[in-house]
Design an enzyme around this catalytic site. Structure first.
Site, PDB file in Angstrom:
ATOM      1  N   ARG A 169       3.217  98.872 -32.009  1.00 19.99           N
ATOM      2  CA  ARG A 169       3.680  97.490 -32.009  1.00 19.99           C
ATOM      3  C   ARG A 169       5.085  97.463 -32.592  1.00 19.99           C
ATOM      4  O   ARG A 169       5.450  98.295 -33.426  1.00 19.99           O
ATOM      5  CB  ARG A 169       2.766  96.603 -32.846  1.00 19.99           C
ATOM      6  CG  ARG A 169       1.330  96.503 -32.354  1.00 19.99           C
ATOM      7  CD  ARG A 169       0.529  95.585 -33.267  1.00 19.99           C
ATOM      8  NE  ARG A 169      -0.854  95.420 -32.828  1.00 19.99           N
ATOM      9  CZ  ARG A 169      -1.877  96.133 -33.252  1.00 19.99           C
ATOM     10  NH1 ARG A 169      -1.663  97.093 -34.156  1.00 19.99           N
ATOM     11  NH2 ARG A 169      -3.099  95.928 -32.806  1.00 19.99           N
ATOM     12  N   HIS A 199      -6.682  98.450 -31.705  1.00 21.73           N
ATOM     13  CA  HIS A 199      -7.417  97.226 -31.376  1.00 21.73           C
ATOM     14  C   HIS A 199      -8.734  97.192 -32.127  1.00 21.73           C
ATOM     15  O   HIS A 199      -9.506  98.149 -32.092  1.00 21.73           O
ATOM     16  CB  HIS A 199      -7.705  97.154 -29.869  1.00 21.73           C
ATOM     17  CG  HIS A 199      -6.499  96.895 -29.044  1.00 21.73           C
ATOM     18  ND1 HIS A 199      -6.430  97.173 -27.691  1.00 21.73           N
ATOM     19  CD2 HIS A 199      -5.282  96.367 -29.374  1.00 21.73           C
ATOM     20  CE1 HIS A 199      -5.242  96.832 -27.234  1.00 21.73           C
ATOM     21  NE2 HIS A 199      -4.533  96.347 -28.229  1.00 21.73           N
ATOM     22  N   TYR A 233      -6.367  96.361 -19.888  1.00 21.92           N
ATOM     23  CA  TYR A 233      -5.561  97.347 -19.171  1.00 21.92           C
ATOM     24  C   TYR A 233      -6.275  97.956 -17.974  1.00 21.92           C
ATOM     25  O   TYR A 233      -5.646  98.607 -17.148  1.00 21.92           O
ATOM     26  CB  TYR A 233      -5.138  98.467 -20.129  1.00 21.92           C
ATOM     27  CG  TYR A 233      -4.205  97.988 -21.209  1.00 21.92           C
ATOM     28  CD1 TYR A 233      -2.871  97.739 -20.925  1.00 21.92           C
ATOM     29  CD2 TYR A 233      -4.667  97.741 -22.487  1.00 21.92           C
ATOM     30  CE1 TYR A 233      -2.010  97.274 -21.902  1.00 21.92           C
ATOM     31  CE2 TYR A 233      -3.815  97.287 -23.475  1.00 21.92           C
ATOM     32  CZ  TYR A 233      -2.493  97.051 -23.176  1.00 21.92           C
ATOM     33  OH  TYR A 233      -1.647  96.590 -24.147  1.00 21.92           O
ATOM     34  N   LYS A 291      -2.334  95.672 -37.940  1.00 18.35           N
ATOM     35  CA  LYS A 291      -2.761  94.317 -38.258  1.00 18.35           C
ATOM     36  C   LYS A 291      -3.859  94.341 -39.315  1.00 18.35           C
ATOM     37  O   LYS A 291      -4.745  95.191 -39.282  1.00 18.35           O
ATOM     38  CB  LYS A 291      -3.277  93.616 -36.999  1.00 18.35           C
ATOM     39  CG  LYS A 291      -2.174  93.254 -35.995  1.00 18.35           C
ATOM     40  CD  LYS A 291      -2.735  92.439 -34.850  1.00 18.35           C
ATOM     41  CE  LYS A 291      -1.624  91.984 -33.908  1.00 18.35           C
ATOM     42  NZ  LYS A 291      -2.144  91.163 -32.801  1.00 18.35           N
ATOM     43  N   HIS A 298       6.977  95.068 -26.371  1.00 14.79           N
ATOM     44  CA  HIS A 298       5.556  94.940 -26.071  1.00 14.79           C
ATOM     45  C   HIS A 298       5.237  95.433 -24.668  1.00 14.79           C
ATOM     46  O   HIS A 298       4.163  95.992 -24.419  1.00 14.79           O
ATOM     47  CB  HIS A 298       5.110  93.490 -26.230  1.00 14.79           C
ATOM     48  CG  HIS A 298       3.662  93.352 -26.592  1.00 14.79           C
ATOM     49  ND1 HIS A 298       3.121  93.892 -27.751  1.00 14.79           N
ATOM     50  CD2 HIS A 298       2.624  92.762 -25.945  1.00 14.79           C
ATOM     51  CE1 HIS A 298       1.829  93.628 -27.806  1.00 14.79           C
ATOM     52  NE2 HIS A 298       1.504  92.957 -26.724  1.00 14.79           N
ATOM     53  N   ARG A 340       4.788  99.056 -24.871  1.00 16.62           N
ATOM     54  CA  ARG A 340       3.441  99.353 -25.397  1.00 16.62           C
ATOM     55  C   ARG A 340       2.411  99.247 -24.275  1.00 16.62           C
ATOM     56  O   ARG A 340       1.510 100.077 -24.161  1.00 16.62           O
ATOM     57  CB  ARG A 340       3.134  98.388 -26.534  1.00 16.62           C
ATOM     58  CG  ARG A 340       1.720  98.479 -27.121  1.00 16.62           C
ATOM     59  CD  ARG A 340       1.665  97.577 -28.351  1.00 16.62           C
ATOM     60  NE  ARG A 340       0.317  97.150 -28.708  1.00 16.62           N
ATOM     61  CZ  ARG A 340      -0.497  97.828 -29.516  1.00 16.62           C
ATOM     62  NH1 ARG A 340      -0.114  98.988 -30.016  1.00 16.62           N
ATOM     63  NH2 ARG A 340      -1.686  97.350 -29.822  1.00 16.62           N
TER      64      ARG A 340
END
Length: 292
Positions: A143, A258, A267, A167, A232, A235
């Protein structure tokens, strides 16, 4: 009211590990709702339903985010005894579809690499820095916030991995390609001393906005529409091209950091052609033959 919002956000940070950007988004949504209906602690079901008029011009995904913020806030208020009822049950549960990510082709990525490698070959520090940034965006799927805030200590000398804090403060190990290792080594040789950040600036580390600008400018120099390219999107390209190469979805989930594999599954749409070919070539019924 601000006290209740502050308490809610403190809980989100402490118990759920919400990132600063997430907390700021919750605050904006909650304070925006309060501007429209008044004190949220005193608001009733009809007051919350009136928000639909305020939100009429917003995208469904934005409305869904605002509703989620209110539902979580009122759930917290009930749990803490600040309210006996939950008026957020009156709010709809919008069904939103996650937007499909933009995808760069292999050729477009290669053109950008050709351009940035040519520029780095001239030996200018900023060009070498951009090469290292680009290698990590596409080669490791970081990220933008993870990349710009990397510490020098996150790059071990004796292992092809980065230690990433993602995150919610969750850490993960991300493999670094030999190309990226080489680019980082070149950057470290010319990088200014005195900062703990791998990509320092005068005030700390380079910003996400500056990274965004650099990637757009590189795309333009490589004769690619800058509107198609961002950190992004690179990514996304990392994830998409790994899947095309046969990567396992669970492995990809780990690499991307994730929490929920449902996020990673977005994806899979780009890999449908390969999956169809796999079934046609490998399934026992392929070619009209039945399995034993």
């Amino acid at each position: 009211m601000s006290t209740a919002i502050d308490s809610f956000l403190a809980m989100m940070a402490a118990e759920r590990g919400a990132a600063p950007n997430t907390l700021a988004a919750y605050r904006r949504d909650l304070e925006g709702s309060e501007d429209a209906v008044g004190d949220l602690l005193a608001a009733g079901r009809d007051d919350l339903l009136s928000l639909s008029g305020e939100w009429a011009s917003l995208a469904p995904s934005t409305v869904a985010r605002k509703i989620s913020a209110l539902r979580q806030f009122y759930g917290f208020c009930v749990d803490e005894g600040l309210r006996k009822d939950d008026p957020a049950t009156a709010l709809p549960r919008p069904q939103t579809r996650r937007p499909l990510p933009k995808v760069l082709s292999h050729d477009e990525v290669e053109r950008m690499f050709t351009q940035v490698e040519k520029e780095a070959g001239e030996g200018k520090p900023n060009a070498i820095r951009l090469l290292a940034l680009f290698e990590l965006l596409y080669g490791s799927g970081l990220r933008a916030s993870e990349l710009v805030s990397l510490h020098v200590s996150a790059v071990p000398r004796d292992a092809p991995f980065l230690t990433i804090t993602g995150k919610g403060g969750q850490q993960r190990m991300v493999p670094v390609s030999r190309r990226a290792q080489s680019a980082i080594a070149r950057w470290v040789e010319v990088r200014p001393d005195g900062s703990k950040h791998l990509f320092p600036s005068r005030t700390g580390h380079i910003s996400r906005i500056r990274l965004y600008q650099m990637v757009k400018e590189l795309a333009a120099r490589a004769d690619i529409d800058p509107a198609k390219v961002s950190p992004h999107v690179l990514r996304h390209a990392f994830a998409t091209h790994l899947l095309e190469g046969g990567a396992d979805l669970r492995v990809l989930q780990t690499l991307l950091g994730h929490a929920d594999i449902a996020t990673t599954q977005i994806y899979t749409h780009v890999d449908s052609a390969r999956l169809v070919a796999l079934v046609n070539e490998r399934h026992p019924l392929a070619g009209g033959q039945r399995g034993g």
